[in-house]
Scaffold this motif. Sequence first.
Motif, PDB file in Angstrom:
ATOM      1  N   GLU A  49       0.832  -1.203   0.000  1.00 33.85           N
ATOM      2  CA  GLU A  49       0.000   0.000   0.000  1.00 33.85           C
ATOM      3  C   GLU A  49       0.865   1.251   0.000  1.00 33.85           C
ATOM      4  OE1 GLU A  49      -2.682   0.000   3.234  1.00 33.85           O
ATOM      5  OE2 GLU A  49      -4.019  -1.515   2.389  1.00 33.85           O
ATOM      6  N   PHE A  50       1.898   1.245   0.832  1.00 34.33           N
ATOM      7  CA  PHE A  50       2.756   2.422   0.952  1.00 34.33           C
ATOM      8  C   PHE A  50       3.532   2.676  -0.340  1.00 34.33           C
ATOM      9  CE2 PHE A  50       6.657   4.555   2.554  1.00 34.33           C
ATOM     10  CZ  PHE A  50       6.051   5.682   3.069  1.00 34.33           C
ATOM     11  N   LEU A  51       4.090   1.618  -0.929  1.00 40.22           N
ATOM     12  CA  LEU A  51       4.871   1.774  -2.153  1.00 40.22           C
ATOM     13  C   LEU A  51       3.990   2.219  -3.319  1.00 40.22           C
ATOM     14  CD1 LEU A  51       7.250  -1.329  -1.945  1.00 40.22           C
ATOM     15  CD2 LEU A  51       7.837   1.078  -1.567  1.00 40.22           C
ATOM     16  N   SER A  52       2.818   1.589  -3.467  1.00 45.04           N
ATOM     17  CA  SER A  52       1.927   1.982  -4.563  1.00 45.04           C
ATOM     18  C   SER A  52       1.383   3.390  -4.362  1.00 45.04           C
ATOM     19  CB  SER A  52       0.780   0.980  -4.686  1.00 45.04           C
ATOM     20  OG  SER A  52       0.020   0.927  -3.482  1.00 45.04           O
ATOM     21  N   GLY A  53       1.129   3.761  -3.107  1.00 45.85           N
ATOM     22  CA  GLY A  53       0.674   5.125  -2.841  1.00 45.85           C
ATOM     23  C   GLY A  53       1.728   6.159  -3.207  1.00 45.85           C
ATOM     24  N   GLN A  54       2.997   5.856  -2.889  1.00 47.25           N
ATOM     25  CA  GLN A  54       4.080   6.771  -3.265  1.00 47.25           C
ATOM     26  C   GLN A  54       4.234   6.853  -4.789  1.00 47.25           C
ATOM     27  OE1 GLN A  54       7.572   7.054  -0.163  1.00 47.25           O
ATOM     28  NE2 GLN A  54       7.179   4.907  -0.603  1.00 47.25           N
ATOM     29  N   TYR A  55       4.065   5.724  -5.464  1.00 43.85           N
ATOM     30  CA  TYR A  55       4.149   5.737  -6.922  1.00 43.85           C
ATOM     31  C   TYR A  55       3.062   6.631  -7.518  1.00 43.85           C
ATOM     32  CZ  TYR A  55       3.094   4.142 -11.646  1.00 43.85           C
ATOM     33  OH  TYR A  55       2.807   4.110 -12.986  1.00 43.85           O
ATOM     34  N   GLY A  56       1.827   6.477  -7.032  1.00 44.31           N
ATOM     35  CA  GLY A  56       0.733   7.293  -7.547  1.00 44.31           C
ATOM     36  C   GLY A  56       0.930   8.767  -7.255  1.00 44.31           C
ATOM     37  N   THR A  57       1.405   9.087  -6.066  1.00 41.63           N
ATOM     38  CA  THR A  57       1.615  10.494  -5.713  1.00 41.63           C
ATOM     39  C   THR A  57       2.673  11.135  -6.599  1.00 41.63           C
ATOM     40  OG1 THR A  57       1.012   9.991  -3.418  1.00 41.63           O
ATOM     41  CG2 THR A  57       2.179  12.060  -3.830  1.00 41.63           C
ATOM     42  N   ASN A  58       3.780  10.439  -6.832  1.00 43.62           N
ATOM     43  CA  ASN A  58       4.822  10.987  -7.699  1.00 43.62           C
ATOM     44  C   ASN A  58       4.353  11.087  -9.143  1.00 43.62           C
ATOM     45  OD1 ASN A  58       7.640  11.369  -6.272  1.00 43.62           O
ATOM     46  ND2 ASN A  58       6.698   9.567  -5.334  1.00 43.62           N
ATOM     47  N   LEU A  59       3.528  10.133  -9.568  1.00 47.28           N
ATOM     48  CA  LEU A  59       2.965  10.228 -10.915  1.00 47.28           C
ATOM     49  C   LEU A  59       2.098  11.473 -11.054  1.00 47.28           C
ATOM     50  CD1 LEU A  59       2.798   8.580 -13.595  1.00 47.28           C
ATOM     51  CD2 LEU A  59       0.674   7.600 -12.707  1.00 47.28           C
ATOM     52  N   LEU A  60       1.304  11.757 -10.031  1.00 48.97           N
ATOM     53  CA  LEU A  60       0.469  12.961 -10.047  1.00 48.97           C
ATOM     54  C   LEU A  60       1.319  14.223 -10.062  1.00 48.97           C
ATOM     55  CD1 LEU A  60      -2.364  14.258  -9.827  1.00 48.97           C
ATOM     56  CD2 LEU A  60      -2.133  14.089  -7.343  1.00 48.97           C
ATOM     57  N   LEU A  61       2.391  14.236  -9.306  1.00 47.23           N
ATOM     58  CA  LEU A  61       3.253  15.420  -9.262  1.00 47.23           C
ATOM     59  C   LEU A  61       3.966  15.658 -10.592  1.00 47.23           C
ATOM     60  CD1 LEU A  61       4.797  15.045  -5.695  1.00 47.23           C
ATOM     61  CD2 LEU A  61       2.960  16.571  -6.424  1.00 47.23           C
ATOM     62  N   VAL A  62       4.355  14.573 -11.272  1.00 47.61           N
ATOM     63  CA  VAL A  62       4.954  14.731 -12.604  1.00 47.61           C
ATOM     64  C   VAL A  62       3.943  15.345 -13.565  1.00 47.61           C
ATOM     65  CG1 VAL A  62       5.886  13.485 -14.581  1.00 47.61           C
ATOM     66  CG2 VAL A  62       6.620  12.874 -12.288  1.00 47.61           C
ATOM     67  N   GLY A  63       2.714  14.831 -13.525  1.00 48.04           N
ATOM     68  CA  GLY A  63       1.680  15.398 -14.381  1.00 48.04           C
ATOM     69  C   GLY A  63       1.386  16.848 -14.051  1.00 48.04           C
TER      70      GLY A  63
END
Length: 593
Positions: A49-63
């Motif tokens: 959960e923590f790793l996937s949440g960090q992946y999604g957050t960084n993906l949002l920040l890149v966008g």
Amino acid sequence: MVEHGALDIMCLNKYRHSSSSSSSSENDKKDIPKEKASLSGDYPKKTAEFLSGQYGTNLLLVGAAMMLANAYRVRIVKEEHLLSFLTCLMILQLIWMLWYILVRKRHTNSRTERDVHATSSWIRGGLSLLAVLSLIMDAFRIGYYVGDQSCVSAMLAVYPVIHATHTIAQVHFLWFHIKDVIKSFETFERFGVIHAVFTNLILWGSGVMSEAEHFLSNHMRRLTIVGYENLTTVHPEPLCNCTTSTCSLFLSSLAYLYPFNIEYHIFVSALLFVMWKNIGRSIDLAHKKKVPTKTQSLAVGPIMGLVALGSTIGILVVYISNMDDSIPARQSAITMFYIYGIVILAFMCVAGASGLVIYRVDHVPLDTSKNPSRQLDIELLFGSSIGAWLMSWCSVVAVVGTDSNPPYRWMNLAYSLLIVFEKYVQNLFIVESLYREKEDGEREDPELPSSSEIFSVSSSLAPPYNGIINQAFDTPDRSCVTIENGQEDNRQVHETLDVRKSLEGPLPLENNGEEPLNVKRQILKNISVFLIMCNMSLWILPAFGCRPQYDNGLEEEIFGFNIWTTVLNIAIPLSLFYRMHSVASLWEVFRHV
């Protein structure tokens, strides 16, 4: 007739229970390593959960970084670069959804747990309608590219094609798989679902940026008409000469379809987030029976809601038509909007407060069971309220601190304060409604009979009878039951039946009619319908161009043009989402009452 040897059989349960209680301490000691094992088993789940949440957050920040770079007037990051990034995200989500569907088809024999609270048919139907409007917007984008293909990038045609394919595949996925509770390939599926969540969030942000740019261009054009010659829109790239006569039609139509596309992506991201939270979750299979939605005695709420909806359409037409006229016409249109807003918000506050009073008088315990979908609804309500509250308090500061005195100055103050209070009351009303347990009269066990049978006694009154009564065999988990207790139960049943016959008369042969709603439920259902239509009205106005925060000039005088437009670009999308999400939540309230 009762067998004489029944007492011996019944008392076996007593001795068996006592023998098991003597070894309870040993069982407790054996349970300790099991608890440690279960706790240690949660670590991989939490890590995923923590790793996937960090992946999604960084993906949002890149966008977000790419969208902000594209919004700057120099535009080193061009539109085709942003569209290429979004296209890649959608293709990755399409690959994951196809993989998920193929894996599910290979394991058709294994039963998949499903969360019945994840969504409902009417939510999926509403999302399908928004998806159809998004597909129409994609068709308009393709038509616009056909006219301007000589001087624009081919990505402007590739993007709407991929977006349309993504929309169709995603709606299919939501209809048939959104309730699935994933128990295989959990770590990989967490990354796939969270990628889908943040892909839709980035698409939502891209739509918000495009809509904000459109309204900002209109605002600067209106300021130019009034006399601010230096405020003009900047086109860093040369305008294309359209080769067809429909380019202007396609371009103007896109502005009216942006709100539906924005709402589609934000709702999809919310549903997919619930699916992400359900991965690896143990579902309680003892779900409740669906109570049919009754529409009796609905008159006051729908009539008042239709009046509010009709008034909204009139306000919208008059406001948009007067914004390009002289200053007195503009001021009269803004004043008319604030008067309308004060009236409708006051009625909404009274309706929500009345519902809260009814709930406070009726003491019913709250439902504290785990429900990720309901918890997300409440969090989204409070989170999206921040946008309107930020705008309202900025308006309050501007009205109090400004030296200008237009005719709508103090109306703006009253409207802003009512916005704060109305959201406060409505949020409490929705939370009270969704977290209240069903009353005792509402049957929730699907195994129990739903209607009275001919010449029969309900199972709660009559004991089971299968020829010879052996209560120890029928209830092996209970302690020693004596014959006298069985006879006492029979006497109590006959006394209860006598009381019911004396109070209610003869038992009805059949019950085809529905039980009429009591006064409390009538009021709550009318309040829910009225609030649904009012929230739809308050969504329509800003979604289609009625935004006095751009045009009244009070906030812009205090905070400056750049700061105030930045606040509006953040707050208005959240406010629009709040209204649409409130409609969905209030419909659940209507069905729950």
